[in-house]
Design a protein around this motif. Structure first.
Motif, PDB file in Angstrom:
ATOM      1  N   PRO A   6       4.321 -14.070  16.936  1.00 54.34           N
ATOM      2  CA  PRO A   6       5.587 -13.899  17.654  1.00 54.34           C
ATOM      3  C   PRO A   6       5.507 -12.747  18.650  1.00 54.34           C
ATOM      4  N   PHE A   7       6.360 -12.816  19.668  1.00 57.57           N
ATOM      5  CA  PHE A   7       6.481 -11.715  20.616  1.00 57.57           C
ATOM      6  C   PHE A   7       7.138 -10.548  19.906  1.00 57.57           C
ATOM      7  N   THR A   8       6.703  -9.337  20.191  1.00 55.61           N
ATOM      8  CA  THR A   8       7.355  -8.158  19.642  1.00 55.61           C
ATOM      9  C   THR A   8       7.949  -7.294  20.739  1.00 55.61           C
ATOM     10  N   GLU A   9       7.580  -7.573  21.988  1.00 54.48           N
ATOM     11  CA  GLU A   9       8.112  -6.812  23.110  1.00 54.48           C
ATOM     12  C   GLU A   9       8.048  -7.650  24.372  1.00 54.48           C
ATOM     13  N   VAL A  10       8.914  -7.316  25.323  1.00 51.93           N
ATOM     14  CA  VAL A  10       8.966  -8.022  26.601  1.00 51.93           C
ATOM     15  C   VAL A  10       8.948  -6.980  27.705  1.00 51.93           C
ATOM     16  N   ILE A  15      12.168  -1.561  34.636  1.00 53.08           N
ATOM     17  CA  ILE A  15      12.802  -0.915  33.484  1.00 53.08           C
ATOM     18  C   ILE A  15      11.766  -0.442  32.489  1.00 53.08           C
ATOM     19  N   GLY A  16      10.844  -1.305  32.149  1.00 58.74           N
ATOM     20  CA  GLY A  16       9.821  -0.955  31.171  1.00 58.74           C
ATOM     21  C   GLY A  16       9.722  -2.020  30.105  1.00 58.74           C
ATOM     22  N   THR A  17       9.412  -1.615  28.905  1.00 55.42           N
ATOM     23  CA  THR A  17       9.216  -2.532  27.792  1.00 55.42           C
ATOM     24  C   THR A  17      10.462  -2.577  26.934  1.00 55.42           C
ATOM     25  N   TYR A  18      10.904  -3.784  26.577  1.00 55.04           N
ATOM     26  CA  TYR A  18      12.037  -3.945  25.668  1.00 55.04           C
ATOM     27  C   TYR A  18      11.502  -4.324  24.297  1.00 55.04           C
ATOM     28  N   ALA A  43      20.408  -1.024  25.041  1.00 57.04           N
ATOM     29  CA  ALA A  43      19.972   0.270  25.571  1.00 57.04           C
ATOM     30  C   ALA A  43      18.855   0.868  24.727  1.00 57.04           C
ATOM     31  N   LEU A  44      19.002   0.833  23.396  1.00 58.52           N
ATOM     32  CA  LEU A  44      17.969   1.395  22.517  1.00 58.52           C
ATOM     33  C   LEU A  44      16.638   0.682  22.687  1.00 58.52           C
ATOM     34  N   GLY A  45      16.691  -0.621  22.862  1.00 60.07           N
ATOM     35  CA  GLY A  45      15.462  -1.399  23.022  1.00 60.07           C
ATOM     36  C   GLY A  45      14.676  -0.995  24.253  1.00 60.07           C
ATOM     37  N   CYS A  46      15.388  -0.477  25.254  1.00 55.31           N
ATOM     38  CA  CYS A  46      14.731  -0.019  26.486  1.00 55.31           C
ATOM     39  C   CYS A  46      14.428   1.469  26.462  1.00 55.31           C
ATOM     40  N   HIS A  65      19.211  -8.511  28.564  1.00 57.23           N
ATOM     41  CA  HIS A  65      19.872  -9.393  27.593  1.00 57.23           C
ATOM     42  C   HIS A  65      19.030 -10.642  27.337  1.00 57.23           C
ATOM     43  N   ARG A  66      18.434 -11.208  28.381  1.00 52.72           N
ATOM     44  CA  ARG A  66      17.546 -12.377  28.204  1.00 52.72           C
ATOM     45  C   ARG A  66      16.321 -12.017  27.371  1.00 52.72           C
ATOM     46  N   ALA A  67      15.791 -10.810  27.555  1.00 49.66           N
ATOM     47  CA  ALA A  67      14.656 -10.359  26.742  1.00 49.66           C
ATOM     48  C   ALA A  67      15.072 -10.260  25.280  1.00 49.66           C
ATOM     49  N   TYR A  68      16.266  -9.733  25.026  1.00 43.71           N
ATOM     50  CA  TYR A  68      16.793  -9.639  23.658  1.00 43.71           C
ATOM     51  C   TYR A  68      16.900 -11.029  23.041  1.00 43.71           C
ATOM     52  N   LEU A  69      17.454 -11.976  23.790  1.00 47.86           N
ATOM     53  CA  LEU A  69      17.603 -13.337  23.274  1.00 47.86           C
ATOM     54  C   LEU A  69      16.244 -13.993  23.014  1.00 47.86           C
ATOM     55  N   THR A  70      15.264 -13.699  23.856  1.00 46.28           N
ATOM     56  CA  THR A  70      13.918 -14.236  23.668  1.00 46.28           C
ATOM     57  C   THR A  70      13.312 -13.733  22.361  1.00 46.28           C
ATOM     58  N   LEU A  71      13.469 -12.441  22.088  1.00 43.64           N
ATOM     59  CA  LEU A  71      12.900 -11.876  20.863  1.00 43.64           C
ATOM     60  C   LEU A  71      13.651 -12.321  19.616  1.00 43.64           C
ATOM     61  N   MET A  72      14.943 -12.617  19.740  1.00 41.99           N
ATOM     62  CA  MET A  72      15.752 -13.036  18.601  1.00 41.99           C
ATOM     63  C   MET A  72      15.732 -14.556  18.389  1.00 41.99           C
ATOM     64  N   SER A  73      15.097 -15.286  19.270  1.00 40.04           N
ATOM     65  CA  SER A  73      15.068 -16.740  19.191  1.00 40.04           C
ATOM     66  C   SER A  73      14.390 -17.215  17.906  1.00 40.04           C
TER      67      SER A  73
END
Length: 94
Positions: A6-10, A15-18, A43-46, A65-73
């Motif tokens: 699984p992905f652990t970061e995007v 911005i950087g890494t989420y 915010a914390l994720g970034c 937000h899309r990165a968050y949804l990708t990791l939570m998918s």
């Protein structure tokens, strides 16, 4: 069949890494409610404060937000191995 990790970061350009918040951060986030909690998770994720995150352009906030949804998918979660049932009976004569 290849094992899929699984992905652990995007990585987000500009911005950087989420990354999803860790267990300690998640425990602290439980004190917040509603939109305030969701903004804090993003915010914390970034690695930002809420104020820094709120000053980002709307497009960048949506990208986070899309990165968050990708990791939570659910498709990002690896299926658990189906272990063989444990032997529950004691053999005779033991």
């Amino acid at each position: 069949m290849l094992a899929r990790t699984p992905f652990t970061e995007v990585e987000i350009e500009g911005i950087g890494t989420y990354r999803l918040p860790n267990q300690w951060q998640g425990h602290r986030l439980k004190r917040l409610r509603g939109d305030q909690r969701h903004t804090a998770v993003l915010a914390l994720g970034c690695g930002m404060t809420d104020r820094q995150f709120n000053h980002l352009p709307a497009e960048k906030q949506q990208e986070v937000h899309r990165a968050y949804l990708t990791l939570m998918s659910p498709s990002n979660v690896t299926p658990l191995a189906n272990p063989a049932p444990a032997e529950t009976r004691v053999p005779r004569g033991a």
